[in-house]
Design an enzyme around this catalytic site. Structure first.
Site: not given
Ligand code: NAP
Length: 303
Positions: A131, A134-135
């Protein structure tokens, strides 16, 4: 605890089904094992949902969740481990509870496919991610790789190119599956390096990822690319194992279903990415949700 309809999964398909179910006057419970929204929460911008010019995936999912809950759907965060037939009723089992209902809608979506490499699991969270939104921030100013050639990989590479020093886009073919518009934007980026006709064959590093080894499909040549992160964006796979004995699935684990969203079991319907279909998009997930819910209502009414 007894409901008219229990929906498994609070992604776009499940929440759309919930909206149609409650608006038809049915009691609806949605069971979700992680967070609402499904995969769309990881998409920075949705530009192809009819009637909405531009919205973040997270905002879209939140609107959908609020819409379903405000209309009267109940959402509970529990993982469904089994569904059993009990006469006319269905028993939906989670770790903590057993719920009963007249009709079930399976809207379990799909999860990110793994590369299937040694150490992939061990290095997840230590350089391997599924992701980018997200990261990605953890890799600001660093060199990273993105694996894949679909829209997700292209969008991830574009997103990461804004923060990372170099983005290596590794794809196993020459042509991309993703949209030309995103590809053209990527080609404009000076810090994006295309590595085509190549597969990632090894993840290297001690406690954290330090490089990936890629193998050229035509020449067989292997080379190490030093990166602190790899974002794997090679598509999705369904997670329908708990329902293997309940409904028929194809060889890839997708629930066999057609436009009517029925399954091999009476009273069990399915919606969204978890079922067999040609096009897995936000619009088709929402559309399935409507169809499955109305079919479930018909089933309950004996139509
Ligand atoms: P996808 O379209 O299925 O693409 C997966 C990519 O990964 C393909 O390029 C495939 O290569 C490659 N791949 C698959 N297995 C692999 C493996 N084992 N090793 C190496 N490469 C592998 O998946 P996606 O990009 O996640 O998109 C899923 C769906 O969501 C699509 O319909 C997409 O259009 C949609 N989506 C839309 C948007 C948007 O509209 N904004 C954003 C994201 C996703 P091959 O091409 O060689 O098969």
């Amino acid at each position: 605890m007894m409901y008219d309809i229990i929906i498994v999964g609070a992604g776009p398909a499940g929440l759309s089904a919930a909206i149609y179910g409650v608006r038809s006057g049915k009691s609806v419970l949605v069971l979700e094992k992680s967070t609402y929204g499904g995969q769309i929460i990881n998409t920075p911008e949705v530009e192809n949902y009819p009637g909405i010019q531009k919205i973040s995936g997270y905002e879209f999912a939140t609107n959908l969740y609020n819409q379903a809950v405000n209309l009267g759907a109940e959402v509970v965060y529990e993982e469904v481990t089994a569904i059993e037939e009990q006469g006319e009723l269905k028993k939906v089992v989670t770790k903590d509870h057993v719920y009963e209902c007249h009709s079930v809608i399976l809207a379990t979506g799909a999860r990110n496919r793994r590369l299937g490499l040694d150490r992939e699991e061990e290095l997840t969270g230590a350089g391997v991610s599924y992701c980018a939104t997200c990261d990605g921030m953890f890799f600001r100013g660093k060199d990273v790789a993105v694996a894949g050639g679909g829209n997700t990989a292209l969008e991830d590479a574009l997103f990461l190119s804004n923060y990372c020093k170099t983005v290596y886009l590794i794809h196993r073919r020459e042509e991309f599956r993703g949209e030309k518009k995103i590809l053209d934007a990527l080609r404009e980026k000076e810090n994006v390096v295309f590595i085509l006709n190549a597969n990632v064959i090894r993840l290297n590093g001690e406690d954290r990822l330090s490089s990936v080894t890629v193998k050229d499909k035509n020449t067989g040549e292997e080379k190490d690319i030093p990166v602190s992160g790899i974002f794997v964006a090679i598509g999705q796979e369904p997670v329908n194992q708990p329902f293997e004995d309940l409904v028929k699935m194809d060889d890839h684990g997708y629930i066999i279903s057609g436009e009517e969203c029925g399954t091999s079991m009476e009273g069990v319907f399915t919606a969204g990415d978890c079922r067999t279909k040609q096009v897995r998009q936000l619009t088709t997930a929402a559309s399935d949700g409507a169809v499955a819910a109305l079919q479930a209502c018909n089933y309950i009414s004996g139509v």
